[in-house]
Design an enzyme around this catalytic site. Structure first.
Site, PDB file in Angstrom:
ATOM      1  N   CYS A 182       3.124  -3.158   8.888  1.00 58.15           N
ATOM      2  CA  CYS A 182       2.760  -3.932   7.699  1.00 58.15           C
ATOM      3  C   CYS A 182       2.391  -5.365   8.085  1.00 58.15           C
ATOM      4  O   CYS A 182       1.381  -5.575   8.737  1.00 58.15           O
ATOM      5  CB  CYS A 182       3.894  -3.875   6.673  1.00 58.15           C
ATOM      6  SG  CYS A 182       3.367  -4.351   5.024  1.00 58.15           S
ATOM      7  N   HIS A 195       5.419   2.119   6.157  1.00 61.53           N
ATOM      8  CA  HIS A 195       6.759   1.744   6.628  1.00 61.53           C
ATOM      9  C   HIS A 195       7.597   2.957   7.032  1.00 61.53           C
ATOM     10  O   HIS A 195       8.266   3.534   6.179  1.00 61.53           O
ATOM     11  CB  HIS A 195       7.512   1.017   5.515  1.00 61.53           C
ATOM     12  CG  HIS A 195       7.009  -0.354   5.217  1.00 61.53           C
ATOM     13  ND1 HIS A 195       7.434  -1.466   5.896  1.00 61.53           N
ATOM     14  CD2 HIS A 195       6.112  -0.801   4.304  1.00 61.53           C
ATOM     15  CE1 HIS A 195       6.830  -2.546   5.419  1.00 61.53           C
ATOM     16  NE2 HIS A 195       6.023  -2.168   4.452  1.00 61.53           N
ATOM     17  N   GLU A 245      10.370   2.869   8.595  1.00 58.69           N
ATOM     18  CA  GLU A 245      11.797   2.535   8.452  1.00 58.69           C
ATOM     19  C   GLU A 245      12.296   2.723   7.026  1.00 58.69           C
ATOM     20  O   GLU A 245      13.486   2.633   6.763  1.00 58.69           O
ATOM     21  CB  GLU A 245      12.054   1.106   8.952  1.00 58.69           C
ATOM     22  CG  GLU A 245      11.682  -0.035   8.011  1.00 58.69           C
ATOM     23  CD  GLU A 245      10.189  -0.364   7.953  1.00 58.69           C
ATOM     24  OE1 GLU A 245       9.377   0.389   8.524  1.00 58.69           O
ATOM     25  OE2 GLU A 245       9.841  -1.377   7.311  1.00 58.69           O
TER      26      GLU A 245
END
Lengths: 767, 230
Positions: free
Chosen positions: B86, B203, B205
C-alpha cells in the site's frame, strides 16, 4: 490609543484585548445581560475582553450544559463495572482481564454544515483525542449522521463532504471506522448532525485523568501550534443558524490527521513512562477550557505565560490564543524535573513542546502577555457559577393508537417492500462505508452492517483455542419515535442499541449519548429533551447499561425550524470469545425464528412506522410501546442461546418491520424461504392491511435468529417462557414466499437495496 | 528468519504487519525508524501501509527522501528482499526503486473492500514462487491512490521481463467492479528486475485469521517466509 499601546510596547490588538469590556461585547459573544451582570458581581470587577471571552466560552451551552445540566444529573451513571462516569474526557468501563474500554461520542454538527469536510474530520480528531487523553489506544470509530431530504440539492454535497471528512481523518490516523448510521429527513435540511464516537483500550490501572495536582508543577503545551482557526467555535455551536451562517466559516477548525497521529503516538509513548500527572485535550474552547477544567478539578490555580505558547501566526492576542480551537493540541501537568525526558519524546515525533506555566494554589487563572496581566480570574465562578437553568418544558406525546385498518392502500406487499429498500434510510450504506478504512489494525471482525453491532477483537487477549475477547459497538436512535413520544423514543433508542449488541453475541455494558435537539428556550423542545432523558434513564437503569459519557448539542435549528429530536445512543458491549460473535446473514438450511413474537400474534404496530409513512406520506400516531421486561428477556435469551453455540445469525427487528429484517438476513447468500404465517392471516390477500401490518409493523423487543438446532432451541425457549414464532427454513431457491399470496425475489430486492444510495448520489451503478 | 518493519511518521499498518510476521516466524520483527542510516542484515524488510508524512505533497514522496531509504537501497543492492504494501508500494515508486506511478483511484474515492488477486506468470521471486500460477488470493485493499499507471513502453518492458506479479481478477464473467482503482491492465503488484522487491496495493496482513473473512494473507506471507529461508 495607538500612542498608549506604543508607549506600553504592546501590540495594538493585545492592548484592546486587555481593555475593560462593555455589555455590548458580552451580548456579541452570546452572553445574556443577566449573565454579564452575574460575572461582574462574582469576580468583583468589570472583566477585560480576554476575561469576558473566557467566560463566554465557559458559559456557552457547549461547555456549561446550562440548559440540560439539571436533567443530565438524573441519568443513571453507576454500576460495578463503571470505572469513570461522565465528567472526564471519556467514560471508562471494566471489561475484565485488567482491561478497560474508554469511549465517548461527540457532535460536530454546526461546523460540518458550514464546512462538511473539515467539520466532520475535526469531529473525528476531537473524539479520538478525548479517548487517548485518558491513556487509551483508540481501536474503533463509529458515527451517527443525519442529513436533510435526499432530493434537496445541498444534501448530496453535504453527504459527500462529510463522508470524505470522516474517512480523511480516520483512514489517515489508522483507526478503523467500523460502522454507524446514516439517515435522511427534511428536518435536517438546514442543520445536519455529525456525531462521532471513538472507543479505546487501556490497562485498567493506567488511566489518566485531567485534575491538576501539586502547586509548582510545570504546565506543558504539546502538539500543533495555535492559529486563528476556530476562535469561538464553542459559542457558534451554541447558537441557532440563519442564512448568514456560512459567514462563520472561519470559526470552523482545520484538522491535520497526520499531526493527530504523531500526537497520539507521542502521548501514548509518554504515558508509558511515569511522568504524566494529568492531561487534558484542547477541544472546544481550546486552552480556555483545558486550563480552567484542569485547575478547577484539582481545586488549584494556574499561571500561564501566553508568550510561550507556540503560535502559527504573528501577533496573536491573549484573546485569540485562549479562544482558538486549533486542533491536535494537549495540555499536561508533569512531574517536576521530568521535562527533558518528556521533551525528547515529542522531539522524536517532531511536535512542539513548551513549558508555558505552573500549577498554583491560588484558585485563580492568571495569564500574562507581553509582561502584562491579560487575565486574572477566580476559577470558581467560571465553573461553579456557570448558570444552570430550569427552563420550562412540556412533554407532548401522541397517544392515539393507529389500527392496521386505518391504513388503506392499493399497494401490494412487494410494492411496499420495494419502496422500503428504495428509502435511503433503510438501504445499504455500502457506498459510504467503502470510503472508510474498516480493516486497519487487523482486529475488525464485523464492520458496517455485517452484524447488528460492529465488532473488534481486543489485541493481546488471544488464548489457546480462542482469538480472544471482543468489543461490540453500535449507535442508534429513531427520531420519529422521539418526536411522537419523547419518553418512549428515549427508551427505544437504548433498547434497540442493547438488542443490537446482544444480536452480535455480546453483553451490553454501557452507554455514551449524544443529545441533539433544537432551541431549548422553546417549551416543546425542552420537553423533548426532558422526556427523552427520562426514557433513556428508565431503559438504561432497567438494562444495567449506565451512561458513562456524552455530549449535548442544542440550538440545532435554522430560521426557527427545529430538527427532529435525536438523542443518539452509543453502546458498548463485550464478548469473551470473538469466534462466538454473530452476523446477520443466515446460511442455507437455517431455521429462522422470531423471538419476542407469539404464535397467536394478531397484528403489527403501524403507528409511526416506515410502513405508515409510505401509506400516509407522514408519520403520526403513537410509536410502538416499549416493554422493558420483554426487552431484557429477549436480550438475555439470545445471549444464553449463543453461549451454547446454537446460533448461526441474529438480526433485530427495527425500521421496516419483520419482512424487511428477514430480507436482510437472506441477502448475502441469495437464500429463499417459505415463510409461515399466523393462522389468522393465511387467507389474506397481498393488499390486506392486517397482513401488511404483520409484515411491516415495528413492534419492539423482537430479534430474529437463524439456527441449525431447532429442537434444542424450541425446548430452551419454552423452558424460559419466551414468546417465539418459527418463520421457516432457508432454501437455495432465492425466493421468499408468503404462502400463495406473494413471491419475492431476493436478488431483485437486494439489487434495489444496493442501488439506492449510489443513485441518490448520482452515481451510475456498475455490475 | 530476521525481518524488519520500517516505521515513518504516519505509518499505520506497522503493528498489523509485525503481528502477521510474528505469527508466521515466531520471532518479532525489528522496528526500523525512518531516520536510521544503518540497519542490520535482514532477510526481509517490509515497508508497511499508512499515510507517511500525511501523504502531503504526494503519497510516499516525503518518505522516499528519508535517511532509511538509502539503507534500504543498500540492502537491495546486496540482493536483499523488500516487500512494500500500500503506502509502502507508493514509497518504493517515489524512491524510484520500482517503476511507474500510482495515481488517484479512477472513481476519485478512497476504497476499502475485499479484492481477488491472481498470481501471474513472472520471473523467479521469493514472494510467489511457491504458489501456483493462476492461483487466486483474497486480500482487502484500502487506499485512495492505488491506480497503477505505466506508459506503454514501460508496460511492454514489465511484461517481457515477467515483472507483473499480481492482478485483480473477476470472479464472475459479468463482474465489472473487480478492479478497485482502475489500474492499467488490472495490475495490483509489480516486481523489481531482480525479483527481490515486490510492491503491492492489497493488504495480506489483514487476511491472517478466519474471522477476517479469509486466511489467504497468511498463506501468501507464510510462502514468502518459506521461500526466503529456503
Amino acid at each position: 490609543m495607538e500612542l498608549q499601546s506604543e508607549l506600553l510596547k504592546i501590540n495594538k490588538n493585545e492592548y484592546l484585548a486587555q481593555q475593560k469590556s462593555k455589555l455590548e461585547d458580552a451580548l456579541e459573544m452570546g452572553l445574556t445581560k443577566d449573565e454579564y451582570n452575574l460575572i461582574c458581581e462574582k469576580i468583583d470587577k468589570i472583566p477585560n475582553i480576554t476575561e469576558l471571552g473566557i467566560f463566554s466560552a465557559m458559559f456557552s451551552e457547549h461547555c456549561s450544559y446550562k440548559s440540560s445540566k439539571k436533567w443530565l444529573k438524573t441519568l443513571p451513571t453507576e454500576a460495578s463495572h463503571v470505572i469513570q462516569g461522565p465528567g472526564e474526557n471519556a467514560g471508562v468501563i471494566d471489561i475484565g482481564e485488567n482491561l478497560a474500554a474508554v469511549f465517548k461520542i461527540e457532535s460536530h454538527n454546526h461546523p460540518s454544515f458550514i464546512e462538511p469536510y473539515q467539520g466532520s474530520a475535526t469531529g473525528v480528531g476531537g473524539i479520538l483525542r478525548d479517548v487517548f487523553t485518558m491513556g487509551a489506544r483508540p481501536i474503533a470509530l463509529m458515527n451517527a449522521l443525519r442529513f436533510g431530504s435526499p432530493d434537496q440539492p445541498l444534501t448530496k454535497h453535504l453527504v459527500s463532504g462529510v463522508v470524505r471528512g470522516i474517512g480523511g481523518y480516520g483512514n489517515c490516523i489508522g483507526i478503523p471506522t467500523v460502522g454507524g448510521e446514516t439517515n435522511f429527513d427534511k428536518s435536517y435540511d438546514g442543520n445536519i448532525l455529525v456525531n462521532a464516537m471513538a472507543v479505546g483500550l487501556a490497562k485498567k490501572d493506567r488511566i489518566f485523568y485531567s485534575a491538576a495536582t501539586g502547586a509548582g508543577n510545570p504546565v506543558i503545551y504539546v502538539g500543533a501550534k495555535t492559529g486563528r482557526d476556530g476562535i469561538h467555535g464553542a459559542t457558534m455551536a451554541s447558537a441557532e443558524f440563519t442564512e448568514n451562517s456560512t459567514e462563520k466559516r472561519p470559526t470552523v477548525q482545520v484538522g491535520d490527521p497526520f499531526t493527530g497521529k504523531l500526537l497520539l503516538e507521542a502521548c501514548l509513548e509518554l504515558m508509558n513512562t511515569d511522568v504524566v500527572l494529568s492531561i487534558q485535550d484542547m477541544g472546544a474552547a481550546g486552552l480556555t477550557s483545558s486550563s480552567v477544567e484542569m485547575a478547577s478539578k484539582g481545586s488549584l490555580g494556574m499561571n500561564l505565560n501566553l508568550d510561550l505558547v507556540p503560535t502559527r501566526e504573528d501577533k496573536m492576542t491573549s484573546y485569540e490564543i485562549m479562544l482558538s480551537e486549533s486542533q491536535e493540541r494537549m495540555l499536561m501537568i508533569l512531574k517536576p524535573g521530568s521535562e527533558e525526558k518528556a521533551k525528547s519524546i515529542f522531539d522524536k515525533w517532531d511536535l512542539d513542546f513548551a513549558n508555558i506555566g505552573e500549577v498554583t494554589n491560588t484558585g485563580r487563572l492568571i495569564l500574562t502577555k507581553h509582561g502584562f496581566e491579560a487575565c486574572n480570574l477566580p476559577l470558581e465562578p467560571l465553573v461553579e457559577d456557570a448558570p444552570e437553568y430550569n427552563k420550562p418544558y412540556e412533554i407532548k406525546a401522541i397517544k392515539k393508537v393507529l389500527k392496521p385498518s386505518d391504513l388503506k392502500t392499493n399497494l401490494t406487499i412487494i410494492d411496499i417492500l420495494k419502496i422500503i429498500f428504495k428509502n435511503p434510510n433503510i438501504a445499504s450504506k455500502k457506498w459510504i462505508w467503502e470510503q472508510y478504512d474498516s480493516s486497519v489494525m487487523g482486529d475488525t471482525i464485523f464492520a458496517n452492517g455485517d452484524s447488528d453491532a460492529s465488532l473488534v477483537k481486543i489485541h493481546g487477549t488471544e488464548k489457546k483455542g480462542s482469538l480472544g475477547k471482543g468489543l461490540a459497538i453500535t449507535t442508534d436512535c429513531t427520531p420519529r419515535y422521539v418526536k411522537s413520544d419523547p419518553i418512549i423514543g428515549g427508551m427505544q433508542a437504548v433498547c434497540e442499541a442493547a438488542r443490537n449488541i446482544a444480536s452480535s453475541g455480546a453483553k451490553p455494558l454501557a452507554i455514551t449519548n449524544n443529545l441533539n435537539f433544537g432551541n431549548p428556550d422553546k417549551k416543546n423542545v425542552m420537553g423533548e429533551i426532558v422526556g427523552s432523558i427520562k426514557g433513556i434513564s428508565q431503559a438504561a437503569s432497567y438494562l444495567s447499561t449506565p451512561i458513562v459519557s456524552g455530549n449535548v448539542s442544542l440550538y440545532n435549528e435554522t430560521n426557527g425550524k427545529s430538527i427532529l429530536p435525536t438523542p443518539v445512543i452509543g453502546m458498548v458491549g463485550a464478548i469473551d470469545e470473538v469466534e462466538n460473535s454473530l452476523k446477520i446473514s443466515a446460511e442455507p438450511d437455517n431455521v429462522l425464528i422470531a423471538l419476542g413474537q407469539s404464535e397467536n400474534f394478531k397484528a403489527g404496530w403501524v403507528g409511526c412506522s416506515i410502513y405508515q409513512e409510505i401509506i400516509n406520506k407522514k408519520y403520526d400516531g403513537a410509536p410502538p410501546p416499549i416493554n422493558l421486561e420483554n426487552e431484557k428477556k429477549v436480550i438475555e435469551i439470545i445471549l444464553k442461546l449463543n453461549e451454547q453455540k446454537l446460533l448461526t445469525a441474529a438480526h433485530d427487528v427495527s425500521d421496516g418491520g419483520l419482512l424487511t429484517t428477514v430480507c436482510e438476513m437472506l441477502f448475502k447468500y441469495n437464500l429463499g424461504l417459505d415463510i409461515n404465517l399466523p393462522s389468522n392471516l393465511i387467507n389474506c390477500n397481498c393488499y390486506d392491511p392486517l397482513l401488511q401490518s404483520w409484515c411491516f409493523g415495528e413492534d419492539q423487543a423482537r430479534i430474529i435468529i437463524a439456527t441449525k438446532h431447532i429442537k434444542k432451541i424450541q425446548l430452551i425457549l419454552k423452558e424460559n417462557n419466551i414468546d417465539f414464532f418459527v418463520l421457516g427454513k432457508t432454501n437455495s431457491s432465492s425466493n421468499l414466499n408468503l404462502k400463495d399470496i406473494t413471491t419475492i425475489s431476493i436478488p431483485d430486492i437486494r439489487k434495489l437495496n444496493e442501488k439506492t444510495i449510489p443513485s441518490m448520489m448520482g452515481i451510475k451503478q456498475q455490475g | 528468519m530476521r525481518s524488519g518493519v520500517v516505521i515513518f511518521p504516519g505509518s499505520n499498518c506497522d503493528r498489523d504487519m509485525i503481528v502477521a510476521l510474528r505469527k508466521i516466524t515466531g520471532k518479532t520483527p525489528i522496528k526500523i525508524w525512518h531516520k536510521e542510516y544503518d540497519i542490520p542484515n535482514l532477510d526481509l524488510i517490509v515497508i508497511p501501509g499508512g499515510f507517511t508524512f500525511g501523504d502531503y505533497l504526494r503519497c510516499g514522496a516525503l518518505a522516499a527522501r528519508s535517511p532509511v531509504i538509502t539503507s534500504i537501497k543498500n540492502h537491495i543492492s546486496r540482493g536483499g528482499t523488500v516487500l512494500g504494501v500500500c503506502n509502502g508500494f507508493q514509497i518504493l515508486i517515489e524512491a524510484k526503486i520500482l517503476p511507474g506511478s500510482l495515481i488517484r483511484n479512477k472513481k476519485l474515492l478512497f476504497t476499502c473492500r475485499e479484492t481477488t488477486l491472481q498470481v501471474q506468470s513472472c520471473i523467479e521471486n521469493p514472494f510467489l514462487s511457491g504458489l501456483k500460477i493462476g492461483e487466486c488470493l483474497k486480500f482487502p485493499v484500502a487506499h485512495n491512490e492505488g491506480n497503477y499507471f505505466a506508459p506503454e513502453d514501460l508496460l511492454k518492458q514489465l511484461k517481457e521481463e515477467g515483472r507483473i506479479a499480481l492482478k485483480y481478477i473477476k470472479q464472475k464473467d459479468n463482474e465489472k467492479n473487480y478492479n478497485p482503482n482502475g489500474s492499467t491492465e488490472d495490475i495490483a503488484g509489480i516486481l523489481s528486475n531482480n525479483g527481490k522487491v515486490l510492491g503491492m496495493m492489497p493488504h495480506p496482513e489483514r487476511a491472517i485469521n478466519y474471522l477476517h473473512g479469509g486466511t489467504d494473507g497468511l498463506k501468501f506471507l507464510t510462502n514468502c517466509v518459506e521461500q526466503i529461508i529456503g
